[in-house]
Enzyme design. Sequence first.
Site, PDB file in Angstrom:
ATOM      1  CE  LYS A 219      -0.663  32.163   7.891  1.00  0.00           C
ATOM      2  NZ  LYS A 219       0.026  31.648   9.268  1.00  0.00           N
TER       3      LYS A 219
ATOM      4  CG  ASP B  90       2.613  33.005  11.627  1.00  0.00           C
ATOM      5  OD1 ASP B  90       1.633  33.966  12.512  1.00  0.00           O
ATOM      6  OD2 ASP B  90       2.113  32.550  10.506  1.00  0.00           O
TER       7      ASP B  90
ATOM      8  N   GLY C 236       1.981  18.532  10.173  1.00  0.00           N
ATOM      9  CA  GLY C 236       1.416  19.561   9.260  1.00  0.00           C
ATOM     10  C   GLY C 236       2.891  20.009   8.449  1.00  0.00           C
TER      11      GLY C 236
ATOM     12  CB  ALA D 196       1.344  27.742  10.259  1.00  0.00           C
TER      13      ALA D 196
ATOM     14  NE  ARG E  63      -4.548  15.304   6.626  1.00  0.00           N
ATOM     15  CZ  ARG E  63      -5.740  16.066   6.044  1.00  0.00           C
ATOM     16  NH1 ARG E  63      -6.771  15.648   6.667  1.00  0.00           N
ATOM     17  NH2 ARG E  63      -5.497  17.169   5.470  1.00  0.00           N
ATOM     18  CB  THR E  64      -0.964  12.623   1.581  1.00  0.00           C
ATOM     19  OG1 THR E  64      -0.357  13.825   1.705  1.00  0.00           O
ATOM     20  CG2 THR E  64      -2.480  12.461   1.969  1.00  0.00           C
TER      21      THR E  64
ATOM     22  CG  LEU F 217       1.073  27.365  15.689  1.00  0.00           C
ATOM     23  CD1 LEU F 217       2.015  26.066  16.046  1.00  0.00           C
ATOM     24  CD2 LEU F 217       1.457  27.355  14.073  1.00  0.00           C
TER      25      LEU F 217
ATOM     26  CE1 TYR G 282      -8.016  32.143  17.983  1.00  0.00           C
ATOM     27  CE2 TYR G 282      -6.479  31.654  16.376  1.00  0.00           C
ATOM     28  CZ  TYR G 282      -7.516  32.448  16.677  1.00  0.00           C
ATOM     29  OH  TYR G 282      -8.116  32.877  15.604  1.00  0.00           O
TER      30      TYR G 282
END
Length: 246
Positions: free
Chosen positions: A64, A104, A127, A131, A151-152, A206, A208
């Site tokens: 993306k 989106d 995240g 997205a 996470r990091t 997000l 599904y």
Amino acid sequence: MRTFGLIGYPLSHSFSKKHFTEKFEQEHILDCRYELFPLEKINLLESLLDKPGLRGLNVTIPYKVQVLPYLQEMEAAAAGIGAVNCISIESRNGERYLKGYNTDAYGFETSLRPFLKAHHQKALVFGDGGAAKAVKYVLQKLGIEFISVVRTPAEGCFLYRDVTESLLDTHHILINTTPLGMSPNIESCPDIPYTCLTGDHLAYDLVYNPEETLFLRQAAAAGASVKNGMEMLYLQAERSWEIWNR
């Protein structure tokens, strides 16, 4: 025959191909087809663009953002987000002309709005990929403050261990933009204290597939309102079709 398709890697399952194939059949659209194009590297896009009849592409993980250098133009929303998930392919003055869009953002905003309440003023976004960029663009548009959780360590972001009860007391919208919980890894989810959630919280995933992820299941068990990404997916797909047929 006009050809449309999805680029990304890997493409083990695809809502888009099923959606458009069924759409073409049900609406008796005989001159169109939708294919999957798993590109192991983004530079393989060059040869794909030579495919006769190719008129539009959807773009998914991990391209993306990587696809941007191949575009001649971007709509305002896509430029603001910095990520594209829909491309129109035209011929202008004998040259191939690619314009990027971000459907989106449209799908997320349209599906989120009915769930928003007066106390939904702050959000946690799990995240920070393509997205997430669309999600944050919409939150800014709606005047909702947000914190990115990753996470990091990353500049301007919180870590999962920073998501405490006190933070959840003030941030009532939780949005998962990661693949955590996506089939086949259905037992994974953002690592947060779900027991601290209440009926004031809204959890939006997000993902599904499955329809109810572990993230949503645990949020619902704590009393939160929940919403998966299926409606967003339908909305963004239909917006892509509108773009390709302008």
